[in-house]
Design a protein around this motif. Structure first.
Motif, PDB file in Angstrom:
ATOM      1  N   LEU A  61       0.863  -1.189   0.000  1.00  0.00           N
ATOM      2  CA  LEU A  61       0.000   0.000   0.000  1.00  0.00           C
ATOM      3  C   LEU A  61       0.895   1.235   0.000  1.00  0.00           C
ATOM      4  CD1 LEU A  61      -2.705  -0.980   2.672  1.00  0.00           C
ATOM      5  CD2 LEU A  61      -2.830  -1.235   0.185  1.00  0.00           C
ATOM      6  N   ASN A  62       0.405   2.316  -0.583  1.00  0.00           N
ATOM      7  CA  ASN A  62       1.193   3.553  -0.625  1.00  0.00           C
ATOM      8  C   ASN A  62       0.236   4.740  -0.661  1.00  0.00           C
ATOM      9  OD1 ASN A  62       3.212   5.440  -0.900  1.00  0.00           O
ATOM     10  ND2 ASN A  62       3.642   4.972  -3.055  1.00  0.00           N
ATOM     11  N   GLY A  63      -0.283   5.088   0.511  1.00  0.00           N
ATOM     12  CA  GLY A  63      -1.296   6.146   0.598  1.00  0.00           C
ATOM     13  C   GLY A  63      -0.827   7.448  -0.033  1.00  0.00           C
ATOM     14  N   GLY A  64      -1.597   7.947  -0.996  1.00  0.00           N
ATOM     15  CA  GLY A  64      -1.287   9.225  -1.642  1.00  0.00           C
ATOM     16  C   GLY A  64      -0.185   9.138  -2.682  1.00  0.00           C
ATOM     17  N   GLY A  65       0.334   7.930  -2.925  1.00  0.00           N
ATOM     18  CA  GLY A  65       1.440   7.796  -3.881  1.00  0.00           C
ATOM     19  C   GLY A  65       1.031   7.056  -5.139  1.00  0.00           C
ATOM     20  N   LEU A  66       2.043   6.543  -5.814  1.00  0.00           N
ATOM     21  CA  LEU A  66       1.835   5.820  -7.068  1.00  0.00           C
ATOM     22  C   LEU A  66       2.086   4.329  -6.820  1.00  0.00           C
ATOM     23  CD1 LEU A  66       1.478   6.115 -10.189  1.00  0.00           C
ATOM     24  CD2 LEU A  66       3.954   6.334 -10.334  1.00  0.00           C
ATOM     25  N   VAL A  67       1.146   3.500  -7.263  1.00  0.00           N
ATOM     26  CA  VAL A  67       1.322   2.056  -7.120  1.00  0.00           C
ATOM     27  C   VAL A  67       1.472   1.441  -8.505  1.00  0.00           C
ATOM     28  CG1 VAL A  67       0.149  -0.087  -6.452  1.00  0.00           C
ATOM     29  CG2 VAL A  67       0.186   1.855  -4.871  1.00  0.00           C
ATOM     30  N   LEU A  68       2.529   0.638  -8.661  1.00  0.00           N
ATOM     31  CA  LEU A  68       2.728  -0.072  -9.925  1.00  0.00           C
ATOM     32  C   LEU A  68       2.080  -1.437  -9.803  1.00  0.00           C
ATOM     33  CD1 LEU A  68       6.556   0.561 -10.551  1.00  0.00           C
ATOM     34  CD2 LEU A  68       4.609   1.967 -11.241  1.00  0.00           C
ATOM     35  N   ASP A  69       0.950  -1.621 -10.442  1.00  0.00           N
ATOM     36  CA  ASP A  69       0.269  -2.911 -10.435  1.00  0.00           C
ATOM     37  C   ASP A  69       0.979  -3.796 -11.462  1.00  0.00           C
ATOM     38  OD1 ASP A  69      -1.326  -5.051 -11.055  1.00  0.00           O
ATOM     39  OD2 ASP A  69      -3.216  -3.942 -10.910  1.00  0.00           O
ATOM     40  N   MET A  70       1.710  -4.796 -10.941  1.00  0.00           N
ATOM     41  CA  MET A  70       2.585  -5.592 -11.816  1.00  0.00           C
ATOM     42  C   MET A  70       1.862  -6.762 -12.485  1.00  0.00           C
ATOM     43  SD  MET A  70       5.345  -3.908 -11.505  1.00  0.00           S
ATOM     44  CE  MET A  70       6.461  -5.006 -12.372  1.00  0.00           C
ATOM     45  N   SER A  71       0.544  -6.853 -12.281  1.00  0.00           N
ATOM     46  CA  SER A  71      -0.154  -8.067 -12.727  1.00  0.00           C
ATOM     47  C   SER A  71      -0.180  -8.247 -14.240  1.00  0.00           C
ATOM     48  CB  SER A  71      -1.578  -8.080 -12.170  1.00  0.00           C
ATOM     49  OG  SER A  71      -2.277  -6.951 -12.640  1.00  0.00           O
ATOM     50  N   THR A  72       0.071  -7.159 -14.995  1.00  0.00           N
ATOM     51  CA  THR A  72       0.038  -7.342 -16.466  1.00  0.00           C
ATOM     52  C   THR A  72       1.386  -7.825 -17.016  1.00  0.00           C
ATOM     53  OG1 THR A  72       0.176  -4.947 -16.492  1.00  0.00           O
ATOM     54  CG2 THR A  72      -1.880  -5.898 -17.234  1.00  0.00           C
ATOM     55  N   MET A  73       2.431  -7.755 -16.197  1.00  0.00           N
ATOM     56  CA  MET A  73       3.716  -8.337 -16.652  1.00  0.00           C
ATOM     57  C   MET A  73       3.721  -9.791 -16.196  1.00  0.00           C
ATOM     58  SD  MET A  73       6.466  -5.235 -16.145  1.00  0.00           S
ATOM     59  CE  MET A  73       7.849  -6.191 -16.756  1.00  0.00           C
ATOM     60  N   ASN A  74       2.973 -10.616 -16.904  1.00  0.00           N
ATOM     61  CA  ASN A  74       2.704 -11.964 -16.389  1.00  0.00           C
ATOM     62  C   ASN A  74       2.988 -13.079 -17.397  1.00  0.00           C
ATOM     63  OD1 ASN A  74       0.688 -11.589 -18.178  1.00  0.00           O
ATOM     64  ND2 ASN A  74      -1.002 -11.949 -16.754  1.00  0.00           N
ATOM     65  N   ARG A  75       4.074 -12.912 -18.147  1.00  0.00           N
ATOM     66  CA  ARG A  75       4.410 -13.955 -19.132  1.00  0.00           C
ATOM     67  C   ARG A  75       5.477 -14.905 -18.585  1.00  0.00           C
ATOM     68  NH1 ARG A  75       7.046 -12.191 -23.832  1.00  0.00           N
ATOM     69  NH2 ARG A  75       7.939 -10.678 -22.392  1.00  0.00           N
ATOM     70  N   ILE A  76       5.293 -16.191 -18.866  1.00  0.00           N
ATOM     71  CA  ILE A  76       6.391 -17.134 -18.635  1.00  0.00           C
ATOM     72  C   ILE A  76       7.247 -17.050 -19.896  1.00  0.00           C
ATOM     73  CG2 ILE A  76       7.002 -19.573 -18.369  1.00  0.00           C
ATOM     74  CD1 ILE A  76       4.604 -19.849 -16.539  1.00  0.00           C
ATOM     75  N   VAL A  77       8.452 -16.541 -19.754  1.00  0.00           N
ATOM     76  CA  VAL A  77       9.268 -16.210 -20.930  1.00  0.00           C
ATOM     77  C   VAL A  77       9.978 -17.451 -21.455  1.00  0.00           C
ATOM     78  CG1 VAL A  77      11.185 -14.741 -21.694  1.00  0.00           C
ATOM     79  CG2 VAL A  77       9.614 -13.901 -19.944  1.00  0.00           C
ATOM     80  N   GLU A  78      10.421 -18.318 -20.554  1.00  0.00           N
ATOM     81  CA  GLU A  78      11.160 -19.509 -20.967  1.00  0.00           C
ATOM     82  C   GLU A  78      10.950 -20.623 -19.958  1.00  0.00           C
ATOM     83  OE1 GLU A  78      15.162 -18.309 -21.846  1.00  0.00           O
ATOM     84  OE2 GLU A  78      15.730 -20.400 -22.222  1.00  0.00           O
ATOM     85  N   TRP A  79      10.649 -21.824 -20.463  1.00  0.00           N
ATOM     86  CA  TRP A  79      10.505 -22.986 -19.577  1.00  0.00           C
ATOM     87  C   TRP A  79      11.248 -24.156 -20.201  1.00  0.00           C
ATOM     88  CZ3 TRP A  79      10.513 -25.685 -15.567  1.00  0.00           C
ATOM     89  CH2 TRP A  79       9.989 -26.964 -15.485  1.00  0.00           C
ATOM     90  N   ASP A  80      12.182 -24.718 -19.444  1.00  0.00           N
ATOM     91  CA  ASP A  80      12.943 -25.850 -19.956  1.00  0.00           C
ATOM     92  C   ASP A  80      12.618 -27.090 -19.129  1.00  0.00           C
ATOM     93  OD1 ASP A  80      14.731 -27.763 -20.671  1.00  0.00           O
ATOM     94  OD2 ASP A  80      16.471 -26.430 -20.739  1.00  0.00           O
TER      95      ASP A  80
END
Ligand SMILES: Cc1cc2nc3c(=O)[nH]c(=O)nc-3n(C[C@H](O)[C@H](O)[C@H](O)COP(=O)(O)OP(=O)(O)OC[C@H]3O[C@@H](n4cnc5c(N)ncnc54)[C@H](O)[C@@H]3O)c2cc1C
Length: 469
Positions: A61-80
């Motif tokens: 939480l960051n009252g009065g500030g900026l929150v970066l909602d990271m939920s859209t950076m949600n790719r599995i880039v590489e799986w071996d």
């Protein structure tokens, strides 16, 4: 291009007992995270990264500030599937991760009690699982990560490269930089099932002795502690010790590792949708109701038995009832988790549980685990045990509860214990100073100055614990 044309959004902690309005932006790339820092700097705002917002307190939480909602950076880039190595963006949830790797015979080495947390949030808090005594925290399985610092610099960290940042950013509560890519090593499994040994414990001494004795023989150990029971039954509960099946023990591993055999069923008894269950729980979430439910649960758990259970069902029991936290009512809940050395845990927790009865504020859910220390800078682990206690918050008890938890803090500190920044809401700068030590806090602040010279990264938790006082 990120802009700030929208209004404040009111964000909450997981337990709905804390809220804070903030501007929310959803970056989709590392470049957009840099842009967000520039924007915040221009507008005089501070910045907090937020994963799934599943921390029990004000960590994201960051009252009065900026929150970066990271939920859209949600790719599995590489799986071996040969090596079990995965590289993913920070908004990938543990749910998405295990569903990707399990059909290939792998499982995340450390998971939280809910699958809805994100990798970024799990690294930010440096989560532990029911196997902490054996596998350590999630940070011990990170091969490397990439992060953007508030200066705009991109850093790649591993135990070998930029090691000081590696051990401080993992568990650093998002206060040094924002993870953009995480490479993790998965654990090989030979079945979709675990073998679980369920045994009752009749009091706190037996509870802790059993956890201590069972841990070396199993892969996971977790206890349910009935924190409403007093007298000779104080600390009673049930221990679940589980082990992986060895190669060949499961006659049909391909089948048990299929997702359809792991998923939690959407209905109870095949009839009632689980999504409405929390409404029925609500009337029991009070002192008397919980005493009755816990007593019933304890007597039902008395026979010692062994059974096989899917990984998902064992690990994510709390996800079984969607939105269960809503059953705590409008004031919500908070969790208090203390980590206490094995030599002092019994007397410290007996004192805390007795105090909770005296104050008329018993915990409705107690969960115990076995831990070992680790080398992360803001570590919460000890060679001992943890006890997580859930408390109902109401307008009437808020202040009284807060005072009692401050009393708990003193008991834990006297016992040589520590606290977990993803859970506790009451930790003060003095408590943090006592368990982390002056030198550790100074080292963390020095790194913060280096990574974030303008002090752009701030959360309500950071203000409360590291800036107040
Ligand atoms: C039902 C339940 C069970 C739980 N069980 C456990 C458990 O067994 N063990 C355990 O250790 N914890 C447990 N937790 C706590 C939970 O795992 C942690 O709070 C975790 O951090 C939540 O992840 P999140 O994605 O929701 O992160 P958030 O709560 O959104 O953020 C957590 C922290 O990570 C930071 N952060 C988020 N994303 C980034 C990023 N990309 N870069 C840098 N920093 C970032 C945030 O600023 C914040 O400080 C449980 C929580 C719940 C609700």
């Amino acid at each position: 291009m990120l802009t700030l044309d929208q209004k404040f959004v009111v964000l909450e902690n997981f337990g709905h007992s804390m809220r804070a309005p903030a501007y929310v932006v959803k970056p989709t790339s590392a470049e957009e995270i840099s842009e967000a820092f520039e924007l915040a700097n221009k507008k005089g705002l501070t910045v907090t990264a937020r994963g799934a917002g599943r921390s029990y307190n004000d960590a994201s939480l960051n009252g009065g500030g900026l929150v970066l909602d990271m939920s859209t950076m949600n790719r599995i880039v590489e799986w071996d599937p040969q090596t079990g190595r995965v590289t993913a963006e920070p908004g990938v949830t543990l749910e998405k991760l295990w569903q990707q790797v399990e059909p290939d015979g792998w499982w995340p080495p450390v998971v939280s009690g809910t699958m809805y947390t994100t990798l970024g949030g799990c690294l930010g808090a440096n989560i532990h699982g029911k196997n902490n005594f054996k596998e350590g925290t999630i940070g011990e399985h990170v091969v490397k990560f990439t992060a953007i610092l508030p200066t705009g610099a991109k850093v790649v960290c591993s135990p070998q490269k930029n090691a000081d940042l590696f051990y401080a950013m993992i568990g650093g509560l998002g206060m040094l930089g924002v993870f953009t890519s995480i490479t993790l090593q998965m654990k090989r499994i030979y079945s979709g099932l675990l073998e679980v040994d369920a045994r009752p414990s009749h009091d706190l001494h037996e509870h802790l002795t059993d956890i201590l004795d069972l841990a070396p023989k199993y892969d996971y150990v977790v206890g349910w502690l009935d924190a409403t029971a007093g007298g000779r039954g104080l600390g009673r509960g049930q221990i679940h010790a589980a082990r992986y099946l060895k190669e060949g023990e499961d006659p049909n591993p391909q089948k048990t590792m299929q997702l359809k055999n792991q998923s939690l069923p959407p209905r109870i008894f095949g009839v009632f949708p689980k999504s409405i269950l929390h409404y029925f729980m609500g009337p029991f979430v009070n002192n008397l109701g919980t005493l009755a439910v816990n007593t019933g649960k304890y007597f039902a758990s008395l026979p010692h038995h062994t059974f096989r259970e899917s990984h998902a069902a064992f690990h994510f029991l709390l996800d079984y009832i969607p939105d269960w936290e809503l059953s705590y009512g409008r004031g919500g809940l908070i969790e208090y988790q203390s980590f206490v050395p094995k030599e002092t845990a019994e007397s410290a927790w007996a004192e805390m549980i007795r105090l909770s009865f005296k104050r008329g504020l018993p915990s409705y859910l107690g969960v115990t685990k076995r831990h070992r220390p680790d080398q992360f800078l803001l570590t919460h682990a000890v060679d001992g045990f943890s006890l997580a206690m859930d408390f109902k918050v109401t307008n009437g008890n808020r202040l009284k509860l807060s005072r009692m938890l401050q009393e708990f803090d003193q008991i834990v500190l006297e016992a040589g214990g520590r606290f977990y920044f993803a859970k506790n809401s009451e930790t003060t700068p003095e408590s943090a100073m006592r368990f982390l030590g002056k030198a550790t806090i100074a080292r963390f602040k020095k790194l913060k100055k280096r990574c974030d010279p303008k002090g752009l990264l701030e959360s309500d938790l950071y203000k409360r614990v590291f800036e107040a006082g």
